[in-house]
Design a protein around this motif. Structure first.
Motif, PDB file in Angstrom:
ATOM      1  N   PRO A 234       0.821  -1.222   0.000  1.00  0.00           N
ATOM      2  CA  PRO A 234       0.000   0.000   0.000  1.00  0.00           C
ATOM      3  C   PRO A 234       0.852   1.269   0.000  1.00  0.00           C
ATOM      4  O   PRO A 234       0.555   2.235  -0.715  1.00  0.00           O
ATOM      5  N   PHE A 235       1.927   1.274   0.791  1.00  0.00           N
ATOM      6  CA  PHE A 235       2.821   2.429   0.831  1.00  0.00           C
ATOM      7  C   PHE A 235       3.522   2.622  -0.513  1.00  0.00           C
ATOM      8  O   PHE A 235       3.612   3.748  -1.032  1.00  0.00           O
ATOM      9  N   VAL A 243      -0.356   6.416  -6.921  1.00  0.00           N
ATOM     10  CA  VAL A 243      -1.482   5.939  -7.709  1.00  0.00           C
ATOM     11  C   VAL A 243      -2.773   6.189  -6.940  1.00  0.00           C
ATOM     12  O   VAL A 243      -2.761   6.398  -5.729  1.00  0.00           O
ATOM     13  N   SER A 244      -3.899   6.166  -7.629  1.00  0.00           N
ATOM     14  CA  SER A 244      -5.192   6.354  -6.975  1.00  0.00           C
ATOM     15  C   SER A 244      -5.600   5.086  -6.230  1.00  0.00           C
ATOM     16  O   SER A 244      -5.044   3.999  -6.465  1.00  0.00           O
ATOM     17  N   GLU A 245      -6.595   5.218  -5.342  1.00  0.00           N
ATOM     18  CA  GLU A 245      -7.082   4.053  -4.613  1.00  0.00           C
ATOM     19  C   GLU A 245      -7.642   3.005  -5.569  1.00  0.00           C
ATOM     20  O   GLU A 245      -7.484   1.803  -5.352  1.00  0.00           O
ATOM     21  N   VAL A 250      -6.868  -2.334  -8.300  1.00  0.00           N
ATOM     22  CA  VAL A 250      -6.697  -3.127  -9.523  1.00  0.00           C
ATOM     23  C   VAL A 250      -5.356  -3.853  -9.506  1.00  0.00           C
ATOM     24  O   VAL A 250      -5.270  -5.056  -9.796  1.00  0.00           O
ATOM     25  N   LEU A 251      -4.290  -3.135  -9.155  1.00  0.00           N
ATOM     26  CA  LEU A 251      -2.955  -3.746  -9.114  1.00  0.00           C
ATOM     27  C   LEU A 251      -2.895  -4.855  -8.064  1.00  0.00           C
ATOM     28  O   LEU A 251      -2.273  -5.900  -8.283  1.00  0.00           O
TER      29      LEU A 251
END
Length: 399
Positions: A234-235, A243-245, A250-251
Motif C-alpha cells: 500500500p505504501f 497511484v489512486s485508490e 486493480v494492481l
C-alpha cells in the motif's frame, strides 16, 4: 449423529477451502469498519488496529495446542469445535460494550478457529498422498477468493447497516460451514497400530527431521517475503508512486490473480515433476524477479517496472510456499497435524516481523521492501542448496 455421507474429492476440496477461508474473512471483512468500531467503543483506532495482532496471536497459540490434538483425536470433531466456537464468538462480538471485551472475543475467535484450520492440510495429505502439493494448491487457489472479496463485503455491510452486521455475517457463514462439515466431512482413516506420543514428543519428532527443518525454514522465510509485500505494497503504490485508490485495488487484485495462476500451474505439473522440482522452479523464478525488483528500486525506475517484476515474483513465492509445505507434511504419517501447527505458527510469527523490519529501514522509498524480499529469497535458496547437497551425499552413501 447422522451417518457420514460420502463426498468426492471434487467437493471435498471446496469444503476444505471454505473451512480455511474462515480466518481471512475474519481478518479482512472488518478492516473498513475499524474507525467506526473505535468511535462506538469510545477508544482510539490504534486499539482496534491492535485487534488484528491479537487475532494473529490467538491463531498462532491455537495452532500450537490443536496441532498435536489433530494427530490424536478426531479431525472431524476438531473442525466442528473450531467452526462452532468461531460462530459463538462472532455472535457475541456485536454486543460488546468496551474495547477490552472486543479484544478478548477476537482472541477467542482466532484461538478456537485454529482447531478447524489446522486439520485441513493433514486431511488433504490423507486423500492425496504423494500428490499433497496438488491438493494444497487447489485449496489455496479456491481460498484466495476470500481475501479478494472480504473488504468489499465488509464495506457493503457497513454502509448498509452497521459494523455489527459484519460479525453477524461471519456468524452466518460459519454456521453454514458447520452444517456442511457435520453432514459431509468424512472422518480420517485410523492408522493401525499407531503409537501414542505425548504433546512434546510430537514436536520433537517434527523438529528432529533434518530435511524437514530446512523445508520448514524455507516455508517460514518465504512467508516473510509474502508478509513484506502485504505490509509494504500500500505504501509503495499509494505513497511512492502516488497511484489512486482505484488503481491500487486493480494492481492488488492482479497480483492475487498471479498467486492463483501459480497455484493452478502447480496443480497441472506437480504430479509429473514432484514437489521438490516445482519448488526449485519457483525458487529460480523468485531469484530472478527479486533481483530485478531490487535493481528497479535502486535506480528508482517508473511504476511499470515494479509491477512487471512483482507479478511473477508473487506467483513464484506462492509456488515455493505450497510445495515446501507439502514436502514437510508428507514426511510425517502420524504427526501431520503437528507439522501443520509448526509451519503455521512459525509462518504467522515471522510474518509479524515484516512491519518492524520495514519500519526500522524506512527511507521513504520502496528499497527496504525490495531488499527484504530479495534477502528472504536468498535465505530460501541457501536452505534448498543445503537440502540438495545432503540428498547427494545420501545417494553417494547408498551406493
Amino acid at each position: 449423529m447422522p451417518k457420514n455421507i460420502t463426498i468426492s474429492l471434487k467437493y471435498l476440496l471446496p469444503l476444505l477451502a471454505a473451512i480455511l477461508a474462515v480466518s481471512p474473512l475474519a481478518v479482512d471483512m472488518y478492516l473498513p469498519a475499524m474507525p467506526v468500531i473505535a468511535t462506538d467503543l469510545s477508544t482510539d483506532i490504534s486499539m482496534i488496529q491492535n485487534s488484528l495482532s491479537i487475532y494473529l496471536l490467538g491463531y498462532a497459540l491455537g495452532l500450537i495446542l490443536f496441532g498435536p490434538m489433530a494427530d490424536k483425536y478426531s479431525r472431524r470433531k476438531l473442525v466442528l469445535l473450531g467452526v462452532g466456537g468461531f460462530f459463538v464468538a462472532s455472535v457475541l462480538l456485536p454486543y460488546v460494550q468496551s474495547v477490552e471485551q472486543f479484544l478478548l472475543l477476537r482472541f477467542c475467535q482466532a484461538f478456537i478457529s485454529s482447531a478447524a484450520t489446522v486439520v485441513v492440510p493433514a486431511t488433504i495429505k490423507e486423500y492425496y498422498g504423494k500428490n499433497t502439493a496438488k491438493g494444497l494448491s487447489y485449496v489455496s487457489m479456491i481460498m484466495m477468493f476470500a481475501p479478494m472479496i472480504a473488504p468489499a463485503i465488509g464495506s457493503f455491510l457497513l454502509v448498509s447497516h452497521s459494523w455489527q452486521l459484519i460479525f453477524f455475517a461471519l456468524a452466518a457463514y460459519s454456521l453454514f460451514i458447520w452444517i456442511l462439515v457435520f453432514f459431509f466431512l468424512p472422518e480420517a482413516n485410523k492408522v493401525e497400530n499407531k503409537q501414542e506420543y505425548s504433546f512434546i514428543e510430537r514436536y520433537k519428532i517434527v523438529f528432529s527431521n533434518q530435511e524437514a527443518r530446512l523445508d520448514i525454514a524455507s516455508s517460514m522465510v518465504i512467508s516473510l517475503a509474502f508478509f513484506s509485500y502485504i505490509t509494504a505494497i500500500p505504501f509503495v503504490y499509494l505513497e511512492v508512486f502516488k497511484v489512486s485508490e482505484y488503481t491500487f485495488s486493480v494492481l492488488f487484485a492482479v497480483n492475487v490473480l498471479a498467486l492463483m495462476t501459480a497455484h493452478f500451474t502447480n496443480t497441472r505439473l506437480v504430479t509429473r515433476k514432484g514437489s521438490r522440482a516445482m519448488l526449485w522452479y519457483g525458487l529460480t523464478l523468485a531469484c530472478i524477479c527479486a533481483t530485478a525488483l531490487l535493481i528497479v528500486n535502486i535506480y528508482q525506475l517508473p511504476l511499470a517496472y515494479t509491477v512487471v517484476t512483482i507479478l511473477p515474483l508473487m506467483g513464484s513465492i506462492s509456488m515455493i510456499a505450497v510445495n515446501s509445505d507439502a514436502l514437510v507434511i508428507t514426511k510425517f504419517t502420524e504427526q501431520s497435524g503437528t507439522a501443520t501447527a509448526v509451519i503455521g505458527t512459525l509462518r504467522w510469527s515471522i510474518g509479524a516481523l515484516a512491519g518492524p523490519i520495514l519500519a526500522y529501514f524506512y527511507d521513504g522509498t520502496g528499497l527496504p521492501f525490495a531488499g527484504l524480499m530479495f534477502g528472504s529469497v536468498l535465505i530460501v535458496l541457501a536452505c534448498q542448496l543445503v537440502v540438495r547437497f545432503k540428498q547427494k551425499e545420501s545417494s553417494k552413501q547408498a551406493l
